[in-house]
Motif scaffolding. Structure first.
Motif, mmCIF file in Angstrom:
data_model
loop_
_atom_site.group_PDB
_atom_site.id
_atom_site.type_symbol
_atom_site.label_atom_id
_atom_site.label_comp_id
_atom_site.label_asym_id
_atom_site.label_seq_id
_atom_site.Cartn_x
_atom_site.Cartn_y
_atom_site.Cartn_z
ATOM 1 N N ARG A 54 -11.564 15.844 7.269
ATOM 2 C CA ARG A 54 -10.492 15.223 7.988
ATOM 3 C C ARG A 54 -9.337 15.473 7.397
ATOM 4 N NH1 ARG A 54 -10.067 9.627 11.330
ATOM 5 N NH2 ARG A 54 -8.285 10.347 12.546
ATOM 6 N N ILE A 55 -8.245 15.842 7.869
ATOM 7 C CA ILE A 55 -6.904 15.941 7.428
ATOM 8 C C ILE A 55 -6.381 14.518 6.638
ATOM 9 C CG2 ILE A 55 -6.088 17.892 8.438
ATOM 10 C CD1 ILE A 55 -3.996 16.239 9.778
ATOM 11 N N ALA A 56 -5.634 14.550 5.509
ATOM 12 C CA ALA A 56 -5.398 13.122 5.025
ATOM 13 C C ALA A 56 -4.198 12.699 5.671
ATOM 14 C CB ALA A 56 -5.299 13.400 3.433
ATOM 15 N N TYR A 57 -3.602 11.601 5.494
ATOM 16 C CA TYR A 57 -2.603 10.656 5.876
ATOM 17 C C TYR A 57 -1.932 10.014 5.016
ATOM 18 C CZ TYR A 57 -5.028 11.164 10.396
ATOM 19 O OH TYR A 57 -5.564 11.533 11.619
ATOM 20 N N GLY A 58 -0.678 10.038 5.081
ATOM 21 C CA GLY A 58 0.341 9.269 4.148
ATOM 22 C C GLY A 58 1.281 9.717 4.225
ATOM 23 N N ILE A 59 2.173 9.557 2.955
ATOM 24 C CA ILE A 59 3.465 9.880 2.758
ATOM 25 C C ILE A 59 3.921 11.352 2.773
ATOM 26 C CG2 ILE A 59 5.481 9.555 1.335
ATOM 27 C CD1 ILE A 59 3.729 7.272 -0.147
ATOM 28 N N PRO A 60 4.776 12.030 3.707
ATOM 29 C CA PRO A 60 5.065 13.370 3.866
ATOM 30 C C PRO A 60 5.917 13.523 2.626
ATOM 31 C CG PRO A 60 5.990 11.966 5.583
ATOM 32 C CD PRO A 60 5.499 11.054 4.797
ATOM 33 N N MET A 61 5.556 14.996 2.294
ATOM 34 C CA MET A 61 6.353 15.750 1.154
ATOM 35 C C MET A 61 7.610 15.503 1.450
ATOM 36 S SD MET A 61 3.998 17.607 -1.013
ATOM 37 C CE MET A 61 5.577 18.556 -2.004
ATOM 38 N N GLY A 62 8.599 15.069 0.339
ATOM 39 C CA GLY A 62 10.020 15.091 0.360
ATOM 40 C C GLY A 62 10.636 13.857 1.038
ATOM 41 N N SER A 63 9.936 12.811 1.546
ATOM 42 C CA SER A 63 10.205 11.458 2.099
ATOM 43 C C SER A 63 10.488 10.609 0.702
ATOM 44 C CB SER A 63 9.227 11.037 3.266
ATOM 45 O OG SER A 63 8.117 10.580 2.426
ATOM 46 N N TYR A 67 11.020 3.951 2.389
ATOM 47 C CA TYR A 67 11.105 3.917 3.915
ATOM 48 C C TYR A 67 9.888 4.080 4.426
ATOM 49 C CZ TYR A 67 15.930 5.084 2.990
ATOM 50 O OH TYR A 67 17.258 5.121 2.399
ATOM 51 N N SER A 68 8.519 3.906 3.793
ATOM 52 C CA SER A 68 7.271 4.106 4.307
ATOM 53 C C SER A 68 6.857 2.745 4.700
ATOM 54 C CB SER A 68 6.396 4.773 3.035
ATOM 55 O OG SER A 68 6.758 5.828 3.086
ATOM 56 N N ASP A 69 6.133 2.593 5.746
ATOM 57 C CA ASP A 69 5.495 1.129 5.943
ATOM 58 C C ASP A 69 4.174 0.798 5.312
ATOM 59 O OD1 ASP A 69 3.107 1.817 8.218
ATOM 60 O OD2 ASP A 69 4.681 3.351 7.945
ATOM 61 N N GLY A 70 3.746 -0.240 5.261
ATOM 62 C CA GLY A 70 2.523 -0.770 4.641
ATOM 63 C C GLY A 70 1.388 0.147 4.846
ATOM 64 N N MET A 71 1.170 0.234 6.282
ATOM 65 C CA MET A 71 0.051 1.315 6.637
ATOM 66 C C MET A 71 -0.026 2.561 6.026
ATOM 67 S SD MET A 71 -2.813 1.232 8.095
ATOM 68 C CE MET A 71 -3.260 0.087 9.362
ATOM 69 N N THR A 72 1.011 3.299 5.943
ATOM 70 C CA THR A 72 1.493 4.509 5.611
ATOM 71 C C THR A 72 0.987 4.425 4.317
ATOM 72 O OG1 THR A 72 2.832 5.085 7.214
ATOM 73 C CG2 THR A 72 2.770 6.332 5.261
ATOM 74 N N LEU A 73 1.678 3.733 3.168
ATOM 75 C CA LEU A 73 1.192 3.416 1.982
ATOM 76 C C LEU A 73 -0.317 3.290 1.570
ATOM 77 C CD1 LEU A 73 4.311 1.333 0.746
ATOM 78 C CD2 LEU A 73 3.903 3.897 0.244
ATOM 79 N N SER A 74 -0.846 2.597 2.511
ATOM 80 C CA SER A 74 -2.259 2.085 2.172
ATOM 81 C C SER A 74 -2.969 3.212 2.421
ATOM 82 C CB SER A 74 -2.721 1.029 3.333
ATOM 83 O OG SER A 74 -3.987 0.799 3.400
ATOM 84 N N LYS A 75 -2.743 4.125 3.361
ATOM 85 C CA LYS A 75 -3.570 5.277 3.937
ATOM 86 C C LYS A 75 -3.385 6.346 2.710
ATOM 87 C CE LYS A 75 -5.904 6.310 6.680
ATOM 88 N NZ LYS A 75 -7.327 6.247 6.664
ATOM 89 N N ALA A 76 -2.114 6.512 2.129
ATOM 90 C CA ALA A 76 -1.781 7.370 0.889
ATOM 91 C C ALA A 76 -2.623 6.968 -0.098
ATOM 92 C CB ALA A 76 -0.212 7.377 0.747
ATOM 93 N N LEU A 77 -2.635 5.599 -0.449
ATOM 94 C CA LEU A 77 -3.464 5.121 -1.614
ATOM 95 C C LEU A 77 -5.133 5.503 -1.476
ATOM 96 C CD1 LEU A 77 -1.509 1.854 -2.508
ATOM 97 C CD2 LEU A 77 -1.723 4.119 -3.985
ATOM 98 N N GLU A 78 -5.523 5.373 -0.269
ATOM 99 C CA GLU A 78 -6.755 5.544 0.180
ATOM 100 C C GLU A 78 -7.228 6.908 -0.277
ATOM 101 O OE1 GLU A 78 -8.953 5.222 4.470
ATOM 102 O OE2 GLU A 78 -8.158 3.596 3.892
ATOM 103 N N ASP A 79 -6.475 7.812 0.274
ATOM 104 C CA ASP A 79 -6.699 9.283 0.013
ATOM 105 C C ASP A 79 -6.236 9.851 -1.230
ATOM 106 O OD1 ASP A 79 -8.079 9.078 2.442
ATOM 107 O OD2 ASP A 79 -6.261 9.535 3.564
ATOM 108 N N ALA A 80 -5.716 9.048 -2.081
ATOM 109 C CA ALA A 80 -5.263 9.747 -3.393
ATOM 110 C C ALA A 80 -6.139 10.400 -4.171
ATOM 111 C CB ALA A 80 -4.561 8.539 -4.144
ATOM 112 N N GLU A 81 -5.574 11.568 -4.919
ATOM 113 C CA GLU A 81 -6.488 12.323 -5.656
ATOM 114 C C GLU A 81 -6.283 11.946 -7.054
ATOM 115 O OE1 GLU A 81 -5.898 16.399 -5.128
ATOM 116 O OE2 GLU A 81 -6.315 16.407 -2.932
ATOM 117 N N LYS A 82 -7.276 11.966 -8.075
ATOM 118 C CA LYS A 82 -7.173 11.602 -9.415
ATOM 119 C C LYS A 82 -6.583 12.703 -10.101
ATOM 120 C CE LYS A 82 -10.240 8.988 -12.655
ATOM 121 N NZ LYS A 82 -11.367 8.705 -12.962
ATOM 122 N N ILE A 83 -5.748 12.650 -11.168
ATOM 123 C CA ILE A 83 -5.079 13.656 -11.655
ATOM 124 C C ILE A 83 -5.219 13.404 -13.247
ATOM 125 C CG2 ILE A 83 -3.132 14.218 -9.931
ATOM 126 C CD1 ILE A 83 -1.261 12.436 -11.762
#
Length: 83
Positions: A54-63, A67-83
Motif C-alpha cells: 500500500r502506498i505510504a502517506y505523509g508529508i509530500p516532497m517540497g512541502s 503546515y502539516s497537521d498532526g495526523m499527517t505527521l503521525s502517518k509520516a512517522l509511522e511509515d518512516a524508513e531507517k537511514i
C-alpha cells in the motif's frame, strides 16, 4: 474502476500460469472510505497469496513541515524508513 469489477477480476488471479509474479499495489484516498476499501480488498486478496503493498502517506516532497497537521505527521512517522 467499480468495486464489483475489481472483485471479479481479483478472482481470476488464482488462474494465472505458475511462476509469474504478481503484486497488487493499493492506492486509496487517505480517508475513512479509502481505508475501508483497502481493508476490503486486503481481505479479498490475502487468501490468494499475492504480494500486496500500500502506498505510504505523509508529508509530500517540497512541502513545509510547519503546515502539516498532526495526523499527517503521525502517518509520516509511522511509515518512516531507517537511514
Amino acid at each position: 474502476m467499480v468495486l464489483g469489477q475489481t472483485t471479479s477480476r481479483l478472482k481470476n488471479f488464482g488462474k494465472t500460469p505458475e511462476g509469474k509474479d504478481f503484486e497488487v499495489i493499493l492506492a486509496t484516498n487517505p480517508t475513512v472510505e479509502g481505508g475501508a476499501t483497502a481493508l476490503y480488498l486486503t481481505d479479498l486478496i490475502k487468501p490468494l497469496t499475492i504480494k500486496m503493498t500500500r502506498i505510504a502517506y505523509g508529508i509530500p516532497m517540497g512541502s513545509e513541515i510547519e503546515y502539516s497537521d498532526g495526523m499527517t505527521l503521525s502517518k509520516a512517522l509511522e511509515d518512516a524508513e531507517k537511514i
